[in-house]
Design a protein around this motif. Structure first.
Motif, PDB file in Angstrom:
ATOM      1  N   MET A 226       4.012  -0.682  -4.791  1.00  0.00           N
ATOM      2  CA  MET A 226       2.733  -0.678  -5.943  1.00  0.00           C
ATOM      3  C   MET A 226       2.091  -2.020  -5.886  1.00  0.00           C
ATOM      4  O   MET A 226       2.931  -2.933  -5.817  1.00  0.00           O
ATOM      5  N   LEU A 227       0.796  -2.103  -6.040  1.00  0.00           N
ATOM      6  CA  LEU A 227      -0.035  -3.145  -5.812  1.00  0.00           C
ATOM      7  C   LEU A 227      -0.763  -3.142  -6.937  1.00  0.00           C
ATOM      8  O   LEU A 227      -1.699  -2.015  -7.680  1.00  0.00           O
ATOM      9  N   PRO A 228      -1.152  -4.248  -7.675  1.00  0.00           N
ATOM     10  CA  PRO A 228      -2.350  -4.419  -8.835  1.00  0.00           C
ATOM     11  C   PRO A 228      -3.708  -3.827  -8.258  1.00  0.00           C
ATOM     12  O   PRO A 228      -4.019  -3.856  -7.082  1.00  0.00           O
ATOM     13  N   VAL A 229      -4.344  -3.353  -9.132  1.00  0.00           N
ATOM     14  CA  VAL A 229      -5.676  -2.788  -8.797  1.00  0.00           C
ATOM     15  C   VAL A 229      -6.567  -3.786  -8.133  1.00  0.00           C
ATOM     16  O   VAL A 229      -7.254  -3.338  -7.276  1.00  0.00           O
ATOM     17  N   ASP A 230      -6.561  -5.045  -8.600  1.00  0.00           N
ATOM     18  CA  ASP A 230      -7.484  -5.893  -8.035  1.00  0.00           C
ATOM     19  C   ASP A 230      -7.002  -6.267  -6.574  1.00  0.00           C
ATOM     20  O   ASP A 230      -7.904  -6.483  -5.629  1.00  0.00           O
ATOM     21  N   SER A 231      -5.740  -6.330  -6.290  1.00  0.00           N
ATOM     22  CA  SER A 231      -5.194  -6.599  -5.071  1.00  0.00           C
ATOM     23  C   SER A 231      -5.575  -5.442  -4.075  1.00  0.00           C
ATOM     24  O   SER A 231      -5.938  -5.378  -2.857  1.00  0.00           O
ATOM     25  N   MET A 232      -5.143  -4.177  -4.731  1.00  0.00           N
ATOM     26  CA  MET A 232      -5.695  -3.000  -4.124  1.00  0.00           C
ATOM     27  C   MET A 232      -7.201  -2.795  -3.507  1.00  0.00           C
ATOM     28  O   MET A 232      -7.162  -2.397  -2.419  1.00  0.00           O
ATOM     29  N   MET A 233      -7.943  -3.201  -4.354  1.00  0.00           N
ATOM     30  CA  MET A 233      -9.366  -3.008  -4.187  1.00  0.00           C
ATOM     31  C   MET A 233      -9.654  -3.949  -2.901  1.00  0.00           C
ATOM     32  O   MET A 233     -10.469  -3.398  -1.950  1.00  0.00           O
ATOM     33  N   ARG A 234      -9.139  -5.136  -2.884  1.00  0.00           N
ATOM     34  CA  ARG A 234      -9.451  -6.010  -1.787  1.00  0.00           C
ATOM     35  C   ARG A 234      -8.824  -5.526  -0.569  1.00  0.00           C
ATOM     36  O   ARG A 234      -9.277  -5.444   0.531  1.00  0.00           O
TER      37      ARG A 234
ATOM     38  N   GLN B 183     -12.878 -12.133   5.645  1.00  0.00           N
ATOM     39  CA  GLN B 183     -12.336 -13.321   5.177  1.00  0.00           C
ATOM     40  C   GLN B 183     -12.196 -13.786   3.683  1.00  0.00           C
ATOM     41  O   GLN B 183     -11.459 -14.400   2.992  1.00  0.00           O
ATOM     42  N   MET B 184     -13.492 -13.568   2.997  1.00  0.00           N
ATOM     43  CA  MET B 184     -13.471 -13.573   1.492  1.00  0.00           C
ATOM     44  C   MET B 184     -12.502 -12.710   1.027  1.00  0.00           C
ATOM     45  O   MET B 184     -11.930 -13.456  -0.063  1.00  0.00           O
ATOM     46  N   GLN B 185     -12.063 -11.677   1.297  1.00  0.00           N
ATOM     47  CA  GLN B 185     -11.138 -11.109   0.493  1.00  0.00           C
ATOM     48  C   GLN B 185      -9.828 -11.568   0.723  1.00  0.00           C
ATOM     49  O   GLN B 185      -8.991 -11.607  -0.370  1.00  0.00           O
ATOM     50  N   VAL B 186      -9.362 -11.811   1.849  1.00  0.00           N
ATOM     51  CA  VAL B 186      -8.053 -12.802   2.122  1.00  0.00           C
ATOM     52  C   VAL B 186      -7.967 -13.825   1.100  1.00  0.00           C
ATOM     53  O   VAL B 186      -7.051 -14.189   0.612  1.00  0.00           O
ATOM     54  N   GLU B 187      -9.159 -14.695   1.126  1.00  0.00           N
ATOM     55  CA  GLU B 187      -9.136 -15.765   0.347  1.00  0.00           C
ATOM     56  C   GLU B 187      -8.969 -15.584  -0.987  1.00  0.00           C
ATOM     57  O   GLU B 187      -8.114 -16.351  -1.762  1.00  0.00           O
ATOM     58  N   GLN B 188      -9.505 -14.483  -1.528  1.00  0.00           N
ATOM     59  CA  GLN B 188      -9.429 -14.028  -2.952  1.00  0.00           C
ATOM     60  C   GLN B 188      -7.957 -13.744  -3.276  1.00  0.00           C
ATOM     61  O   GLN B 188      -7.442 -13.750  -4.322  1.00  0.00           O
TER      62      GLN B 188
ATOM     63  N   GLN C 241      -5.564  -6.255  17.292  1.00  0.00           N
ATOM     64  CA  GLN C 241      -4.434  -6.374  16.246  1.00  0.00           C
ATOM     65  C   GLN C 241      -5.061  -7.225  15.136  1.00  0.00           C
ATOM     66  O   GLN C 241      -5.520  -8.335  15.423  1.00  0.00           O
ATOM     67  N   PHE C 242      -4.837  -6.890  13.869  1.00  0.00           N
ATOM     68  CA  PHE C 242      -5.087  -7.518  12.766  1.00  0.00           C
ATOM     69  C   PHE C 242      -3.826  -7.631  11.926  1.00  0.00           C
ATOM     70  O   PHE C 242      -3.004  -6.689  11.432  1.00  0.00           O
ATOM     71  N   ASP C 243      -3.292  -8.797  11.569  1.00  0.00           N
ATOM     72  CA  ASP C 243      -2.522  -9.075  10.634  1.00  0.00           C
ATOM     73  C   ASP C 243      -2.893 -10.003   9.494  1.00  0.00           C
ATOM     74  O   ASP C 243      -3.769 -10.732   9.560  1.00  0.00           O
ATOM     75  N   MET C 244      -2.185  -9.463   8.225  1.00  0.00           N
ATOM     76  CA  MET C 244      -2.454 -10.065   6.936  1.00  0.00           C
ATOM     77  C   MET C 244      -1.217 -10.342   6.118  1.00  0.00           C
ATOM     78  O   MET C 244      -0.358  -9.243   6.155  1.00  0.00           O
ATOM     79  N   THR C 245      -1.056 -11.350   5.229  1.00  0.00           N
ATOM     80  CA  THR C 245       0.090 -11.265   4.449  1.00  0.00           C
ATOM     81  C   THR C 245      -0.465 -12.290   3.264  1.00  0.00           C
ATOM     82  O   THR C 245      -1.479 -12.924   3.257  1.00  0.00           O
ATOM     83  N   PHE C 246       0.071 -11.956   1.788  1.00  0.00           N
ATOM     84  CA  PHE C 246      -0.172 -12.586   0.738  1.00  0.00           C
ATOM     85  C   PHE C 246       1.008 -12.453  -0.239  1.00  0.00           C
ATOM     86  O   PHE C 246       1.622 -11.327  -0.271  1.00  0.00           O
ATOM     87  N   THR C 247       1.108 -13.527  -1.043  1.00  0.00           N
ATOM     88  CA  THR C 247       2.159 -13.368  -1.984  1.00  0.00           C
ATOM     89  C   THR C 247       1.795 -12.654  -3.174  1.00  0.00           C
ATOM     90  O   THR C 247       0.954 -12.646  -3.806  1.00  0.00           O
ATOM     91  N   LEU C 248       2.747 -11.837  -3.761  1.00  0.00           N
ATOM     92  CA  LEU C 248       2.606 -10.897  -4.908  1.00  0.00           C
ATOM     93  C   LEU C 248       2.968 -11.630  -6.250  1.00  0.00           C
ATOM     94  O   LEU C 248       3.964 -12.565  -6.457  1.00  0.00           O
ATOM     95  N   PHE C 249       2.153 -11.715  -6.998  1.00  0.00           N
ATOM     96  CA  PHE C 249       2.431 -12.245  -8.484  1.00  0.00           C
ATOM     97  C   PHE C 249       2.149 -11.138  -9.502  1.00  0.00           C
ATOM     98  O   PHE C 249       1.064 -10.621  -9.655  1.00  0.00           O
TER      99      PHE C 249
END
Length: 586
Positions: free
Chosen positions: A473-481, A544-549, A563-571
């Motif tokens: 489950m991801l928050p709505v704002d994170s899922m949008m990006r 790039q803008m969405q990952v920065e957000q 191949q594309f890889d992305m990570t971000f920390t959940l809050f």
């Protein structure tokens, strides 16, 4: 001849390269005499309190806005009229309105809805009069003509061509039975057009029937249209010498009437251009081509300005409605809070009377709090519903604009924007249909998004492999990006990796580890960029803008695949994880 063609091509490029200064091109005005008559009918309906007469007024308003090419307003009036006649079981009028709605969907290139409305019109027409049935058959034949049009233009047999002729012949048979000359002329014109596409001489027989009827009824405008179409058919038969006299006669007739029609003048220019092309007079052909280009530009500007103004009007109206409803809700909540405080005082007083009074008072308070909670949930649901509808409206307007554009790059840009809007709309639908209003399950959202993009590019044959946890489950704002990033990646794959790939594949991985969300997208294409080059394209900049957000990191790799890889920390920390499962979608 080759030299002349090259000269024309060079001039076209120069004309296209000029800076196009936007001319103020307002939408077509409403016809004053018809508008006055509709207002008279509406006033009479109000005076007599006659709902059927009011339905007729709404129908007239719809036709007036159709002529002004304001299809959005026209549809609203038709639907208002439809609600009334459905309640009164007026089958002929119901069928008539559905035929109109079918025509509107044709103008907006929505074939599925066009066919659905035409079939509904035919269903109701079978319960009404022969005249209503004739009109419904005509609507069905028009629908199948739209479906078969591309095949007819290149003289190729379409599987549904028999249905087109069946409904046209049924309409023609009833028209002759009712001795309805106008309907005979209308269906004859349509059959003539179809036979013309098929390069069959029967086309001229049907054109002559329609022309005799319109001449007998002294309908000059219709004679102009038939003359144009007959000339165009001769040009399709590569007989310019027979087409030219008809064009001249139609032009003289057209200038004898006071009204001017945009489409008629555009068709004249297009026919003359084809005539001069077939005669080898390239200079005059080029002059007519410039006229056609001018008409197309004016039409595009009118459609764009009309769409923007209607969108602005819709946005302002919806905004005001939301503000008013929000104020009313706040007032109701305030009144309910005051009543709650009043009951609280009653409860405090009742405490002196004993335990029994206290229990009853707290029971009442709990019931009120439950209702308030339900109302707050309803407010959120309503807001999501409004947002979803607005996104669908924007997507429809972008689709309409895309269909009007002649420039391929401009149309691709509009279609890319439409797909980004559809990503937002998909997320809103997930929120609106689900029980959870603040988070979205990645495993439910991503496959539907991928299928939507693949269908848009007709790449359903792509083999997609998902490696995702069943519940993430991801928050709505994170899922949008995440959804916007995913849309750009799949769109890129459909454009550059899959078209010439004999066995296109796509791998999508998503999981959570140590409070960090990981996502990987791999396609077996050659890739689309130098990973060390500066970012210039809008799609890459958007990623790039969405990952920065998201305060995350990303990278691209090309090792025989892209191949594309992305990570971000959940809050805050993500929900519990479940054992990974791998599913394949053909």
């Amino acid at each position: 001849m080759v030299t002349c063609q090259h000269y024309i091509l060079l001039l076209l490029l120069l004309v296209s390269a000029r800076s196009t200064i936007a001319q103020s091109s307002a939408g077509l005005p409403l016809q004053p005499e018809k508008l006055a008559y509709a207002k008279e009918v509406e006033q009479e309906a109000l005076t007599k309190n006659d709902t059927l007469l009011m339905a007729e007024a709404y129908y007239l308003y719809g036709k007036i806005h159709v002529n002004a090419r304001d299809y959005l307003t026209a549809k609203r009036y038709f639907l208002k009229s439809l609600r009334i006649v459905e309640q009164r079981r007026q089958f002929d009028k119901i069928s008539r309105i559905y035929s109109r709605l079918s025509w509107l969907e044709r103008e907006q290139t929505n074939l599925t809805k066009q066919l659905e409305y035409a079939q509904t019109a035919l269903t109701y027409a079978r319960l009404g009069t022969q005249k209503s049935l004739m009109a419904a058959f005509q609507s069905m034949s028009d629908t199948y003509l739209t479906i078969c049009y591309d095949s007819l233009v290149i003289n190729r047999k379409h599987p549904l061509e028999d249905s087109l002729f069946y409904y046209a012949k049924q309409s023609e048979q009833i028209a002759y039975k009712l001795k309805d000359s106008i309907s005979v002329a209308g269906v004859s014109t349509m059959l003539a057009k179809v036979y013309g596409f098929q390069r069959k001489p029967q086309a001229f027989h049907y054109y002559q029937i329609a022309l005799r009827i319109y001449t007998a009824l002294n309908q000059t405008y219709r004679q102009v249209i038939i003359g144009q179409q007959m000339a165009q058919t001769y040009l399709q038969f590569n007989q310019p010498d027979k087409a030219y006299p008809l064009l001249q006669q139609a032009s003289v007739l057209y200038h004898s009437i006071t009204s001017r029609e945009f489409e008629v003048e555009k068709d004249f220019a297009s026919s003359y251009m084809q005539y001069y092309q077939q005669k080898g007079d390239w200079e005059k052909a080029f002059e007519q081509l410039l006229k056609v280009r001018g008409y197309e530009r004016d039409q595009m500007m009118a459609d764009r300005n009309g769409a923007v103004s209607r969108l602005s009007f819709e946005y302002d109206t919806k905004k005001k409605e939301r503000q008013l409803k929000s104020q009313r809700r706040e007032l109701q909540l305030s009144q309910q809070n005051q009543r709650t405080q009043h009951w609280l005082l009653v409860v405090l007083s009742a405490l002196l009377l004993g335990t029994a009074g206290t229990s009853i008072a707290f029971y009442r308070i709990s019931r009120k709090n439950k209702r308030l909670s339900q109302q707050n949930a309803a407010l959120v649901q309503e807001q999501n519903h409004r947002v979803k509808n607005n996104l669908q409206l924007i997507s429809s307007l972008l689709s309409l604009q895309s269909n009007r554009l002649g420039d391929e790059s401009a149309r691709n840009a509009v279609e890319d924007s439409q797909r980004r809007i559809e990503v937002m709309s998909l997320l809103q639908r997930k929120l609106y249909d689900g029980d959870n209003l603040v988070t979205v399950n990645v495993a439910d959202f991503v496959p539907e998004l991928v299928n939507m993009v693949l269908e848009a590019f007709e790449q359903e044959q792509v083999e997609v492999e998902y490696q995702m946890e069943p519940v993430v489950m991801l928050p709505v704002d994170s899922m949008m990006r995440v959804g916007l990033i995913m849309n750009e990646l799949i769109t890129n794959a459909c454009k550059y990796a899959f078209p010439d790939n004999p066995k296109p594949t796509l791998q999508i991985t998503a999981y959570i580890m140590h409070k960090t969300f990981h996502m990987r997208v791999i396609d077996n294409g050659p890739g689309f960029m130098n990973t060390n080059a500066p970012i210039r394209s809008f799609g890459l900049r958007l990623i790039q803008m969405q990952v920065e957000q998201l305060f995350g990191t990303y990278r691209f790799e090309k090792n025989g695949s892209f191949q594309f890889d992305m990570t971000f920390t959940l809050f805050p920390p993500s929900p519990f994880r479940i054992e990974t499962k791998i599913s394949k979608v053909p």
